[in-house]
Motif scaffolding. Sequence first.
Motif, PDB file in Angstrom:
ATOM      1  N   ALA A   1       2.728   1.852  -9.012  1.00 47.13           N
ATOM      2  CA  ALA A   1       2.689   0.840  -7.960  1.00 47.13           C
ATOM      3  C   ALA A   1       1.281   0.716  -7.412  1.00 47.13           C
ATOM      4  CB  ALA A   1       3.657   1.220  -6.829  1.00 47.13           C
ATOM      5  N   GLU A   2       0.967  -0.444  -6.843  1.00 47.74           N
ATOM      6  CA  GLU A   2      -0.307  -0.609  -6.180  1.00 47.74           C
ATOM      7  C   GLU A   2      -0.353   0.312  -4.953  1.00 47.74           C
ATOM      8  OE1 GLU A   2      -0.916  -4.662  -5.242  1.00 47.74           O
ATOM      9  OE2 GLU A   2      -0.976  -5.338  -7.330  1.00 47.74           O
ATOM     10  N   PRO A   3      -1.536   0.811  -4.600  1.00 45.42           N
ATOM     11  CA  PRO A   3      -1.635   1.713  -3.455  1.00 45.42           C
ATOM     12  C   PRO A   3      -1.020   1.157  -2.182  1.00 45.42           C
ATOM     13  CG  PRO A   3      -3.687   1.699  -4.676  1.00 45.42           C
ATOM     14  CD  PRO A   3      -2.823   0.636  -5.298  1.00 45.42           C
ATOM     15  N   ALA A   4      -1.054  -0.166  -2.016  1.00 47.71           N
ATOM     16  CA  ALA A   4      -0.494  -0.767  -0.804  1.00 47.71           C
ATOM     17  C   ALA A   4       0.994  -0.464  -0.655  1.00 47.71           C
ATOM     18  CB  ALA A   4      -0.711  -2.281  -0.821  1.00 47.71           C
TER      19      ALA A   4
ATOM     20  N   VAL B   1       2.478   1.245   2.628  1.00 45.40           N
ATOM     21  CA  VAL B   1       3.490   0.603   3.468  1.00 45.40           C
ATOM     22  C   VAL B   1       4.670   1.542   3.688  1.00 45.40           C
ATOM     23  CG1 VAL B   1       5.227  -1.213   3.510  1.00 45.40           C
ATOM     24  CG2 VAL B   1       2.862  -1.763   2.930  1.00 45.40           C
ATOM     25  N   ALA B   2       5.061   2.267   2.649  1.00 45.09           N
ATOM     26  CA  ALA B   2       6.166   3.212   2.790  1.00 45.09           C
ATOM     27  C   ALA B   2       5.826   4.296   3.803  1.00 45.09           C
ATOM     28  CB  ALA B   2       6.501   3.844   1.438  1.00 45.09           C
ATOM     29  N   VAL B   3       4.634   4.860   3.695  1.00 44.76           N
ATOM     30  CA  VAL B   3       4.221   5.903   4.632  1.00 44.76           C
ATOM     31  C   VAL B   3       4.098   5.344   6.039  1.00 44.76           C
ATOM     32  CG1 VAL B   3       2.370   7.530   5.194  1.00 44.76           C
ATOM     33  CG2 VAL B   3       3.072   7.218   2.818  1.00 44.76           C
TER      34      VAL B   3
ATOM     35  N   ALA C   1      10.658   4.574  -6.095  1.00 48.45           N
ATOM     36  CA  ALA C   1      11.175   5.927  -5.899  1.00 48.45           C
ATOM     37  C   ALA C   1      10.090   6.866  -5.376  1.00 48.45           C
ATOM     38  CB  ALA C   1      11.751   6.466  -7.207  1.00 48.45           C
ATOM     39  N   TRP C   2       8.888   6.796  -5.947  1.00 48.19           N
ATOM     40  CA  TRP C   2       7.786   7.638  -5.474  1.00 48.19           C
ATOM     41  C   TRP C   2       7.398   7.272  -4.046  1.00 48.19           C
ATOM     42  CZ3 TRP C   2       7.161  11.976  -7.645  1.00 48.19           C
ATOM     43  CH2 TRP C   2       7.213  12.157  -9.032  1.00 48.19           C
ATOM     44  N   ALA C   3       7.436   5.978  -3.730  1.00 45.46           N
ATOM     45  CA  ALA C   3       7.111   5.542  -2.366  1.00 45.46           C
ATOM     46  C   ALA C   3       8.131   6.089  -1.365  1.00 45.46           C
ATOM     47  CB  ALA C   3       7.066   4.019  -2.292  1.00 45.46           C
TER      48      ALA C   3
END
Length: 305
Positions: free
Chosen positions: A91-94, A98-100, A149-151
Amino acid sequence: MNTFAPLAPGALGMVLVGSSVTVSRSLVHAPLFATQAVRYAAATLLLIAFARAARVPILRPRGREWLWLAGIAATGLVLFNVAVVRGVAHAEPAVIAVAVASVPVLLGVLGPLLEGRRPTTRILVAAVVVVTGAVLVEGTGRTDAAGVAWAALALACEAAFTLLAVPVLRRHGPWGVSVHAVWLGAVMLAVLTLLTERPAALLALGPAQWAAAGYLAVMVTAVAFLLWYRTVAAVGAGRAGLLTGVAPLAAAAVGALSGGGIPGPLVWLGLVVVVAGLAAGLRAPRPGGVRKEPRPGKDRAPASP
């Protein structure tokens, strides 16, 4: 008394965390577990030295405290770093950012519950506003199912980093929680290094990569951890959680200063929204209104180094 004074350490800690996004780019091709193990080992030595200089005793954990502290290390340190590094591959870093940035909502609900209180409407509304602003700052990006899932894992780990500290802050204070979480994280990462990587790969790191690891060890780990846990101990997890909205703002600012370009209109709009949410949620309750939040680390919140 300045009601915002206890919030200043946590805000500065989040600025340091936000700055780590740009710094961490230098470590993309470095061995993941080995580099992080060195980072946290170095941070442990620094924290112990700081504690001795400040004459703050570090108590030995007992009973269930080991579980809480190990949980902080496993989730907030080890799994969080894995989720971020692996997540940006899908995924893009954004998307990860956003998740964090959604952490204030979780902390606004779960933090007060762990402290034996009901979540306040003011904090919950402010948390949603802060998250909305953070989303505007970071934008949205492309991702796949694995990236989502990682986010989600990164979000859960970031929340756990604060929530799991609540039960042990009263006895150990910001110093003890920081020291024990960091050395436990270093041990876990060292074990993972031996199982999955070659420690000798560290010899291939260049000066820029070592400089990045050093910055992460000193500023983003040793200093930021103390600042953050001091604020959590002083004002509670729910109110402190709103400060996580500062991190994406700092990330955007550092990115622009390092050559990432001038932020666009949506970023500036997001900044205004985040500031509005922080101002609404962090202001002191009016007399006779919502009762003051308990301070789990009141008796053990030392001055930061």
